[in-house]
Design a protein around this motif. Structure first.
Motif, PDB file in Angstrom:
ATOM      1  N   UNK A  24     -79.628  69.632 -33.498  1.00 42.22           N
ATOM      2  CA  UNK A  24     -80.111  70.988 -34.390  1.00 42.22           C
ATOM      3  C   UNK A  24     -81.661  70.921 -34.478  1.00 42.22           C
ATOM      4  N   UNK A  25     -82.012  69.647 -34.850  1.00 41.42           N
ATOM      5  CA  UNK A  25     -83.535  69.429 -35.355  1.00 41.42           C
ATOM      6  C   UNK A  25     -84.288  69.616 -34.010  1.00 41.42           C
ATOM      7  N   UNK A  26     -83.827  69.206 -32.780  1.00 45.03           N
ATOM      8  CA  UNK A  26     -84.355  69.564 -31.498  1.00 45.03           C
ATOM      9  C   UNK A  26     -84.501  70.814 -31.160  1.00 45.03           C
ATOM     10  N   UNK A  27     -83.341  71.560 -31.559  1.00 47.25           N
ATOM     11  CA  UNK A  27     -83.392  72.988 -31.149  1.00 47.25           C
ATOM     12  C   UNK A  27     -84.221  73.769 -31.830  1.00 47.25           C
ATOM     13  N   UNK A  28     -84.412  73.252 -33.171  1.00 48.36           N
ATOM     14  CA  UNK A  28     -85.424  73.794 -33.858  1.00 48.36           C
ATOM     15  C   UNK A  28     -86.814  73.735 -33.562  1.00 48.36           C
ATOM     16  N   UNK A  29     -87.293  72.420 -33.217  1.00 49.37           N
ATOM     17  CA  UNK A  29     -88.277  72.119 -32.536  1.00 49.37           C
ATOM     18  C   UNK A  29     -88.552  72.964 -31.455  1.00 49.37           C
ATOM     19  N   UNK A  30     -87.679  72.902 -30.536  1.00 47.72           N
ATOM     20  CA  UNK A  30     -87.864  73.843 -29.175  1.00 47.72           C
ATOM     21  C   UNK A  30     -88.002  75.345 -29.517  1.00 47.72           C
ATOM     22  N   UNK A  31     -87.537  75.884 -30.557  1.00 47.57           N
ATOM     23  CA  UNK A  31     -87.683  77.301 -31.011  1.00 47.57           C
ATOM     24  C   UNK A  31     -88.944  77.352 -31.564  1.00 47.57           C
ATOM     25  N   UNK A  47     -88.697  65.045 -26.243  1.00 47.27           N
ATOM     26  CA  UNK A  47     -87.900  65.098 -25.257  1.00 47.27           C
ATOM     27  C   UNK A  47     -87.658  66.581 -24.842  1.00 47.27           C
ATOM     28  N   UNK A  48     -88.546  67.528 -25.207  1.00 51.80           N
ATOM     29  CA  UNK A  48     -88.703  68.602 -24.976  1.00 51.80           C
ATOM     30  C   UNK A  48     -89.478  68.857 -23.772  1.00 51.80           C
ATOM     31  N   UNK A  49     -88.877  69.483 -22.646  1.00 51.85           N
ATOM     32  CA  UNK A  49     -90.010  69.656 -21.279  1.00 51.85           C
ATOM     33  C   UNK A  49     -90.337  71.109 -21.207  1.00 51.85           C
TER      34      UNK A  49
END
Length: 485
Positions: free
Chosen positions: A366-373, A411-413
């Motif tokens: 969820x944190x990564x998804x938020x970071x991606x957003x 880890x977000x490309x």
């Protein structure tokens, strides 16, 4: 004594004691001797049975009551014959005495001699001379004079009490039978005294040839006249018993005068003393047996008690063993339940940890998804600042191929590049050219893996099909470069 014989003719019987069925019958016995010839041929013998049958045939219409062989030798055969009545004795003697017998197979004849049986019975001269000449006898004392009759061969059953259920002779019956001849002073039946055999060493229980138990008795009269009358009545007689059914049987008895002072006062006193000693010895033996029996019972009781104690000890050991076994079983079950509880607790802890890790992973995603957003929003804001016009915005699904060097944040490309690259290296954005921005979450993947997971490029305003392989694309944006609106 001889066996009892059946009496068919009781006409000559003399009453002795009719209430007890006892009578006296004359002895009608004869002696027959047959002289045997000298046997000349070896292996040849004379049959005693054949001689007896010839003698029975010589008396014509009469017959013997009994006829038996008294003695048999190589020279003669002696028979004892008995007839029913005394009147028949003379006729039998006439038919037999001096006659001859011719046997088949023998040339010699056999001579027959017959005579009346001579009765062995004491006379008055016998007892008078005996008591007169005896030095240890005092004729003034009872039992040491001719006053006691000694009887042998009396059947026990004939002198037993009626309706008593016993066949032992009774002194009362004996007195009642022989008091006919005079007043009786004393009687004695040795077989009734349990100590008599031990005192004298004799056996007073005798059996006749017929299997009946006989006994001996002593009858002492108060007066000499009673003794004389009894001896005279018993001379040449045998005892006969006549039952209630009328059948009669007779047996020979032996009668003599007592020459042993059996019923004298001294002998009676001596027997009483010996009996008393034997009774004391018997009491001592019984006391000894009682003590031995008590000792045996005590020993058996101790052994029984010892066995009970041993049995109780064995039972206690068995119960202790069962208790230890049950305790071990309970301990094993407790350990097993504890192990099972620990295993369940471990599984629950493991499941809890896995759930925690899963929740942590979901939180991380969820944190990564938020970071991606946030990253996409940042990129969009930057693209807006350089006047890039968005064309398509798609969330989730297709992938975008890498078109240039990746720009990574964790880890977000994020890959940004022209849809149609320029002819040369380092070309810039062109007007009316579409660009594709791909933002992907690929945890733990390196740069090369991210490239391998990317698909081929897609034309402007196009969407790549969804794929089950490779990293999951959270969002990608396709936009074109052109003049600002």
């Amino acid at each position: 004594m001889a066996a009892a014989t059946i009496v068919h003719d009781t006409s000559e019987a003399v009453e002795l004691c009719p209430p007890h069925g006892l009578y006296l019958k004359p002895i009608t016995k004869m002696i027959i001797s047959v002289a045997l010839p000298q046997l000349k041929q070896p292996g040849k013998s004379i049959s005693n049975w054949e001689v007896m049958e010839r003698l029975k045939g010589m008396v014509h219409s009469h017959q013997f009551s009994t006829l038996r062989i008294a003695k048999s030798t190589m020279d003669f055969i002696r028979f004892e014959g008995e007839v029913e009545n005394r009147s028949l004795v003379k006729s039998f003697l006439a038919c037999l005495d001096g006659k001859t017998i011719k046997l088949s197979g023998f040339s010699d004849i056999l001579k027959v001699r017959a005579a009346e049986f001579k009765i062995d019975f004491p006379t008055r001269h016998d007892w008078d001379s005996f008591f007169r000449d005896a030095k240890d006898m005092n004729e003034t004392l009872p039992g040491e004079r001719p006053d006691t009759i000694h009887l042998e061969g009396l059947p026990c059953k004939w002198f037993a009490l009626k309706d008593s259920g016993s066949e032992k002779p009774s002194e009362q019956v004996l007195v009642r039978v022989f008091e006919k001849f005079g007043e009786i002073r004393n009687v004695d039946i040795p077989m009734l005294d349990p100590y008599r055999e031990e005192m004298t060493g004799r056996n007073f229980h005798t059996f006749s040839f017929g299997g009946h138990l006989n006994f001996e008795a002593y009858v002492q009269y108060c007066e000499y006249a009673g003794f004389i009358q009894a001896m005279s009545a018993l001379r040449g007689m045998k005892l006969m018993f006549k039952g209630e059914d009328g059948k009669a049987v007779a047996c020979n008895i032996k009668v003599s005068f007592d020459s042993t002072k059996h019923l004298s006062d001294a002998s009676i006193k001596k027997r009483q003393q010996e009996r008393q000693k034997l009774q004391e010895l018997e009491q001592q033996r019984e006391e000894q047996k009682r003590r031995e029996k008590e000792a045996e019972e005590k020993q058996r009781a101790e052994e029984r008690k010892q066995k009970e104690l041993e049995a109780q000890e064995r039972e206690r050991r068995r119960e202790e063993k069962l208790r230890r076994r049950a305790q071990k079983q309970r301990d094993r079950e407790l350990r097993r339940s504890q192990k099972k509880l620990e295993r369940l607790q471990a599984e629950e802890q493991k499941k809890l940890q896995e759930k925690i890790r899963s929740e942590e992973r979901k939180l991380l995603l969820a944190q990564r998804n938020l970071q991606s957003i946030r990253l996409v929003a940042e990129l969009l804001s930057r693209a807006k600042s350089v006047r890039l016009v968005p064309a398509v915005l798609v969330l989730g699904g297709p992938r975008a191929p890498p078109l240039g060097a990746p720009v990574r944040s964790g880890n977000t490309g994020a890959t940004l590049g022209p849809r149609t690259p320029g002819p040369g290296k380092g070309a810039s954005l062109r007007p009316e050219t579409c660009y594709l921005l791909t933002v992907a979450l690929s945890p733990g993947k390196d740069k090369g893996q991210a490239r391998r997971d990317a698909g081929p490029p897609t034309r402007a305003h196009g969407v790549r099909p969804a794929s089950s392989r490779g990293p999951r694309t959270l969002a990608f944006i396709s936009f074109c470069h052109g003049p600002a609106a």
